[in-house]
Design an enzyme around this catalytic site. Structure first.
Site, PDB file in Angstrom:
ATOM      1  N   LEU A  14       0.855  -1.187   0.000  1.00 53.90           N
ATOM      2  CA  LEU A  14       0.000   0.000   0.000  1.00 53.90           C
ATOM      3  C   LEU A  14       0.895   1.243   0.000  1.00 53.90           C
ATOM      4  CD1 LEU A  14      -3.041  -0.143  -0.136  1.00 53.90           C
ATOM      5  CD2 LEU A  14      -3.152   0.444   2.254  1.00 53.90           C
ATOM      6  N   HIS A  15       1.582   1.464  -1.131  1.00 53.73           N
ATOM      7  CA  HIS A  15       2.449   2.629  -1.283  1.00 53.73           C
ATOM      8  C   HIS A  15       1.591   3.843  -1.654  1.00 53.73           C
ATOM      9  CE1 HIS A  15       2.194   2.243  -5.686  1.00 53.73           C
ATOM     10  NE2 HIS A  15       2.314   0.939  -5.477  1.00 53.73           N
ATOM     11  N   ALA A  16       2.211   4.920  -2.060  1.00 50.34           N
ATOM     12  CA  ALA A  16       1.540   6.212  -2.213  1.00 50.34           C
ATOM     13  C   ALA A  16       0.251   6.174  -3.046  1.00 50.34           C
ATOM     14  CB  ALA A  16       2.505   7.235  -2.800  1.00 50.34           C
ATOM     15  N   ASP A  87      -0.463  -2.525  -8.976  1.00 46.45           N
ATOM     16  CA  ASP A  87       0.855  -2.494  -9.590  1.00 46.45           C
ATOM     17  C   ASP A  87       0.944  -3.355 -10.832  1.00 46.45           C
ATOM     18  OD1 ASP A  87       1.992  -0.777  -7.576  1.00 46.45           O
ATOM     19  OD2 ASP A  87       1.849  -2.508  -6.237  1.00 46.45           O
TER      20      ASP A  87
END
Length: 88
Positions: A14-16, A87
């Site tokens: 759960l990146h930016a 992603d």
């Protein structure tokens, strides 16, 4: 209150970008939404900084809790975001 434990499926966690989508969806719902790692303190899911601070990676489990109007619908929308590989 509606609550569900979910596995993060984005390959990079759960990146930016996915964290932002999650926080925006939580904020727009008008409900009180929290997200927490097992055994950890819940954070405000409408706060991107709070969500990112959890350091959630691919395969991590989290519990999402929603209190308020349409909580089951809000929970379903948030679960869908967490179970989507952003992603790919």
């Amino acid at each position: 209150m509606a609550e569900k434990t979910v596995t993060i499926l984005s390959q990079q966690g759960l990146h930016a970008r996915p964290a932002s989508l999650f926080a925006q969806t939580a904020a727009a719902s008008g409900a009180e939404v929290t997200i927490a790692k097992p055994g950890g303190a819940p954070v405000n899911a409408a706060s991107i900084l709070g969500v990112i601070s959890l350091g959630l990676g691919h395969g991590d489990e989290v519990t999402v809790s929603v209190t308020g109007a349409n909580e089951d619908v809000v929970l379903a929308d948030l679960v869908t975001l967490l179970e989507t590989d952003h992603d790919a």
